[in-house]
Enzyme design. Structure first.
Site, PDB file in Angstrom:
ATOM      1  N   ASN A   7      56.343  36.699 -41.582  1.00 15.46           N
ATOM      2  CA  ASN A   7      54.986  36.139 -41.544  1.00 15.46           C
ATOM      3  C   ASN A   7      54.248  36.822 -40.399  1.00 15.46           C
ATOM      4  O   ASN A   7      54.466  36.496 -39.234  1.00 15.46           O
ATOM      5  CB  ASN A   7      55.083  34.620 -41.332  1.00 15.46           C
ATOM      6  CG  ASN A   7      53.712  33.961 -41.276  1.00 15.46           C
ATOM      7  OD1 ASN A   7      52.681  34.640 -41.331  1.00 15.46           O
ATOM      8  ND2 ASN A   7      53.700  32.654 -41.156  1.00 15.46           N
ATOM      9  N   ARG A  90      54.793  36.618 -46.276  1.00 19.14           N
ATOM     10  CA  ARG A  90      53.659  35.713 -46.488  1.00 19.14           C
ATOM     11  C   ARG A  90      52.392  36.563 -46.438  1.00 19.14           C
ATOM     12  O   ARG A  90      52.189  37.329 -45.487  1.00 19.14           O
ATOM     13  CB  ARG A  90      53.624  34.672 -45.378  1.00 19.14           C
ATOM     14  CG  ARG A  90      52.388  33.817 -45.455  1.00 19.14           C
ATOM     15  CD  ARG A  90      52.266  32.920 -44.262  1.00 19.14           C
ATOM     16  NE  ARG A  90      51.071  32.121 -44.376  1.00 19.14           N
ATOM     17  CZ  ARG A  90      50.264  31.837 -43.362  1.00 19.14           C
ATOM     18  NH1 ARG A  90      50.526  32.304 -42.163  1.00 19.14           N
ATOM     19  NH2 ARG A  90      49.211  31.104 -43.548  1.00 19.14           N
ATOM     20  N   HIS A 179      47.529  27.214 -47.770  1.00 21.85           N
ATOM     21  CA  HIS A 179      48.763  26.389 -47.711  1.00 21.85           C
ATOM     22  C   HIS A 179      49.388  26.217 -49.095  1.00 21.85           C
ATOM     23  O   HIS A 179      50.118  25.263 -49.326  1.00 21.85           O
ATOM     24  CB  HIS A 179      48.481  24.973 -47.139  1.00 21.85           C
ATOM     25  CG  HIS A 179      48.083  24.946 -45.702  1.00 21.85           C
ATOM     26  ND1 HIS A 179      47.100  24.102 -45.231  1.00 21.85           N
ATOM     27  CD2 HIS A 179      48.527  25.627 -44.632  1.00 21.85           C
ATOM     28  CE1 HIS A 179      46.962  24.261 -43.923  1.00 21.85           C
ATOM     29  NE2 HIS A 179      47.819  25.192 -43.532  1.00 21.85           N
ATOM     30  N   LEU A 208      49.361  18.115 -43.132  1.00 14.17           N
ATOM     31  CA  LEU A 208      48.649  17.822 -41.889  1.00 14.17           C
ATOM     32  C   LEU A 208      49.368  18.486 -40.725  1.00 14.17           C
ATOM     33  O   LEU A 208      50.346  17.950 -40.185  1.00 14.17           O
ATOM     34  CB  LEU A 208      48.559  16.302 -41.665  1.00 14.17           C
ATOM     35  CG  LEU A 208      48.044  15.478 -42.858  1.00 14.17           C
ATOM     36  CD1 LEU A 208      48.008  13.993 -42.508  1.00 14.17           C
ATOM     37  CD2 LEU A 208      46.660  15.958 -43.304  1.00 14.17           C
ATOM     38  N   GLY A 209      48.926  19.684 -40.400  1.00 14.42           N
ATOM     39  CA  GLY A 209      49.453  20.395 -39.237  1.00 14.42           C
ATOM     40  C   GLY A 209      48.281  20.801 -38.375  1.00 14.42           C
ATOM     41  O   GLY A 209      47.194  20.231 -38.508  1.00 14.42           O
ATOM     42  N   ASN A 210      48.496  21.761 -37.496  1.00 12.41           N
ATOM     43  CA  ASN A 210      47.388  22.234 -36.681  1.00 12.41           C
ATOM     44  C   ASN A 210      46.257  22.737 -37.596  1.00 12.41           C
ATOM     45  O   ASN A 210      45.091  22.441 -37.380  1.00 12.41           O
ATOM     46  CB  ASN A 210      47.897  23.338 -35.755  1.00 12.41           C
ATOM     47  CG  ASN A 210      46.928  23.595 -34.647  1.00 12.41           C
ATOM     48  OD1 ASN A 210      46.269  22.674 -34.162  1.00 12.41           O
ATOM     49  ND2 ASN A 210      46.781  24.834 -34.280  1.00 12.41           N
ATOM     50  N   GLY A 211      46.641  23.481 -38.638  1.00 11.37           N
ATOM     51  CA  GLY A 211      45.746  23.694 -39.780  1.00 11.37           C
ATOM     52  C   GLY A 211      46.090  22.620 -40.795  1.00 11.37           C
ATOM     53  O   GLY A 211      47.265  22.287 -40.946  1.00 11.37           O
ATOM     54  N   ARG A 240      39.674  23.326 -35.530  1.00 14.19           N
ATOM     55  CA  ARG A 240      38.646  23.667 -36.536  1.00 14.19           C
ATOM     56  C   ARG A 240      37.863  22.426 -36.945  1.00 14.19           C
ATOM     57  O   ARG A 240      38.445  21.348 -37.103  1.00 14.19           O
ATOM     58  CB  ARG A 240      39.289  24.271 -37.787  1.00 14.19           C
ATOM     59  CG  ARG A 240      39.847  25.651 -37.573  1.00 14.19           C
ATOM     60  CD  ARG A 240      40.477  26.193 -38.852  1.00 14.19           C
ATOM     61  NE  ARG A 240      41.691  26.913 -38.526  1.00 14.19           N
ATOM     62  CZ  ARG A 240      42.766  26.988 -39.304  1.00 14.19           C
ATOM     63  NH1 ARG A 240      42.784  26.396 -40.488  1.00 14.19           N
ATOM     64  NH2 ARG A 240      43.819  27.653 -38.919  1.00 14.19           N
ATOM     65  N   ASP A 282      46.902  18.936 -29.743  1.00 12.55           N
ATOM     66  CA  ASP A 282      48.250  18.468 -30.084  1.00 12.55           C
ATOM     67  C   ASP A 282      48.258  16.944 -30.228  1.00 12.55           C
ATOM     68  O   ASP A 282      47.849  16.233 -29.306  1.00 12.55           O
ATOM     69  CB  ASP A 282      49.228  18.909 -28.992  1.00 12.55           C
ATOM     70  CG  ASP A 282      50.662  18.699 -29.412  1.00 12.55           C
ATOM     71  OD1 ASP A 282      51.032  17.540 -29.708  1.00 12.55           O
ATOM     72  OD2 ASP A 282      51.411  19.686 -29.466  1.00 12.55           O
ATOM     73  N   GLY A 332      51.873  15.234 -40.360  1.00 15.57           N
ATOM     74  CA  GLY A 332      52.259  14.410 -41.516  1.00 15.57           C
ATOM     75  C   GLY A 332      53.700  13.947 -41.442  1.00 15.57           C
ATOM     76  O   GLY A 332      54.040  12.828 -41.845  1.00 15.57           O
ATOM     77  N   GLU A 333      54.568  14.799 -40.877  1.00 13.14           N
ATOM     78  CA  GLU A 333      55.991  14.447 -40.809  1.00 13.14           C
ATOM     79  C   GLU A 333      56.323  13.596 -39.589  1.00 13.14           C
ATOM     80  O   GLU A 333      57.297  12.846 -39.608  1.00 13.14           O
ATOM     81  CB  GLU A 333      56.843  15.735 -40.757  1.00 13.14           C
ATOM     82  CG  GLU A 333      56.784  16.550 -42.035  1.00 13.14           C
ATOM     83  CD  GLU A 333      57.356  17.955 -41.885  1.00 13.14           C
ATOM     84  OE1 GLU A 333      58.219  18.173 -41.013  1.00 13.14           O
ATOM     85  OE2 GLU A 333      56.928  18.838 -42.649  1.00 13.14           O
ATOM     86  N   GLU A 384      58.003  26.385 -45.797  1.00 14.13           N
ATOM     87  CA  GLU A 384      57.326  27.529 -46.424  1.00 14.13           C
ATOM     88  C   GLU A 384      58.238  28.757 -46.480  1.00 14.13           C
ATOM     89  O   GLU A 384      58.187  29.525 -47.437  1.00 14.13           O
ATOM     90  CB  GLU A 384      56.027  27.840 -45.660  1.00 14.13           C
ATOM     91  CG  GLU A 384      54.966  26.776 -45.938  1.00 14.13           C
ATOM     92  CD  GLU A 384      53.787  26.825 -45.005  1.00 14.13           C
ATOM     93  OE1 GLU A 384      53.927  26.383 -43.845  1.00 14.13           O
ATOM     94  OE2 GLU A 384      52.713  27.297 -45.413  1.00 14.13           O
TER      95      GLU A 384
END
Ligand code: AMP
Length: 396
Positions: A7, A90, A179, A208-211, A240, A282, A332-333, A384
């Site tokens: 990646n 990726r 994503h 739901l992550g940083n992006g 963002r 964060d 999310g996790e 991923e």
């Protein structure tokens, strides 16, 4: 087969080696500061992370250092580079040209270059990584897996913007979504866990992550998603802004004396929950600050969950129903309070979560809906890299 998953960013390169039979990660790590000075992080399965500073003028030296680390006599995960059966890359933007993953050849690279205007920061870096691997591992098959490809099933009414049609015809201005690898992986896994055919399920995946993005998956196909032409649209993210009235761009530019690039930098890097809270992007820091009574951290968290809930509600309407809601990625996790807050808006859909169970789930695959919930709610960790490795093996 052992698959090297790559990646590439403009100055970084993340990698994993995955055994496709056992699906175990044999080694993983990161090259940072490529083109500046250079640092390799390498972690073999069950071992300590090694950090090596060494010059990496280009991605080619970075890939070479990764390969050297993989066959290092003491800590290498491989005894010989010939064990690598394929490389999976990726690739961020496939435009409308790529609707699925593909084996990399000259035509593939030309196709990715042709849509690079749509992802000027990402696609060129992805191509540099591909070329570096081609040079250092000639003859090893390589596969490109796109962030956008999964969303190419969206109907036109979902992906068009309400602007003059000529901008779509002339410049392909439309929603693409990102994503995709994660949304595809999680929606498939949701069907496996529920024990129903993917084709029969309406699933909403909240990555739901940083992006962050949300995807409506109807019968295994993406029918709508919150990110757009670029990953800036949709949810409020770490830094963002997500959805915003474009008039605010002109207004801020005039007030602050900024050009387009300047305002875009603000919207991409100085906005989101960090910009609102003034604390951090964060969620661990945000939750801690909110617990201590910081009002702007509380506001940022409230705005984040509210926006997620609005998208979930609209996607339930888009699919005329929802069977499963799945939370994934870093927030999310790992952040029960966000999941609880989002679900509190969704009672009208029959969503009921088990509050106690929800509090206990950090990074595990678990059902968090209550027994009488009309919609099943799960936490499903995304992976991923594994998804890229699977696609790679399937294609080679
Ligand atoms: P990602 O982009 O998927 O790596 O997610 C990054 C986000 O997940 C950051 O906002 C982190 O604060 C959040 N995150 C990661 N781990 C945890 C955790 N253990 N508790 C709360 N938030 C977390």
């Amino acid at each position: 087969m052992k698959v090297l998953v790559i990646n590439c960013g403009s100055s970084s390169l993340k990698y994993q080696v995955i055994d496709s039979e056992t699906e175990q990660v044999l080694a993983k790590g990161l090259c940072e500061r490529i083109g500046i000075d250079g640092r390799l992080k390498y972690t073999p399965a069950g071992g300590e992370t090694e950090v090596t500073d060494a010059p990496m003028p280009t991605h080619k030296e970075a890939v070479q250092m990764v390969l050297d680390a993989l066959v290092n006599e003491k800590t290498g995960a491989l005894s010989n580079l010939s064990e690598i059966g394929a490389v999976g890359h990726r690739v961020v933007h496939g435009g409308e040209r790529f609707t699925k993953s593909a084996v990399i050849d000259d035509e593939f690279i030309a196709g990715v270059e042709a849509v690079s205007d749509l992802a000027p920061l990402h696609n060129p870096a992805n191509i540099i990584g591909i070329r570096a691997c081609q040079a250092l591992m000639p003859g090893v098959p390589q596969v490109g897996v796109f962030d956008t490809a999964f969303h190419q099933t969206m109907p036109q009414k979902a992906y068009m913007y309400g602007v003059d049609y000529k901008y779509y015809e002339d410049y392909q201005v439309r929603k693409y979504g990102f994503h995709g690898t994660s949304h595809s992986f999680v929606s498939k896994r949701a069907a496996e866990i529920v024990g129903k055919p993917l084709e029969s399920l309406k699933t909403i995946v909240c990555h739901l992550g940083n992006g962050a993005s949300i995807c409506a998956v109807d019968g295994g196909k993406s029918v709508d998603t919150s990110m757009g032409l670029s990953p800036l649209e949709g949810l409020i993210m770490g830094t963002r802004s997500g959805d915003i009235d474009p008039s605010a761009v002109e207004y801020i530019a005039n007030k602050e004396g900024l050009d387009f690039a300047g305002v875009m930098n603000v919207l991409n890097k100085k906005s989101g929950v960090e910009g609102i809270s003034g604390v951090s992007s964060d969620f661990r820091d945000l939750c801690a600050a909110a617990d201590e009574g910081n009002e702007r951290a509380k506001l940022a968290l409230a705005m984040f969950s509210y926006r997620v809930a609005k998208y979930v509600g609209s996607y339930a309407a888009a699919m005329n129903g929802v069977d499963v809601i799945a939370f994934t990625a870093g927030i999310g996790e790992n952040t029960p309070s966000v999941r609880a807050d989002v679900c509190s808006y969704l009672k009208f859909l029959g969503v009921e979560i088990n509050e106690e169970l929800n509090k206990e789930v950090h990074g595990d695959e678990k059902k968090i809906s209550a027994g009488d919930s009309k919609v099943l709610v799960y936490v499903i960790p995304t992976n991923e890299e594994l998804a890229i490795a699977r696609e790679t093996v399937a294609l080679v």
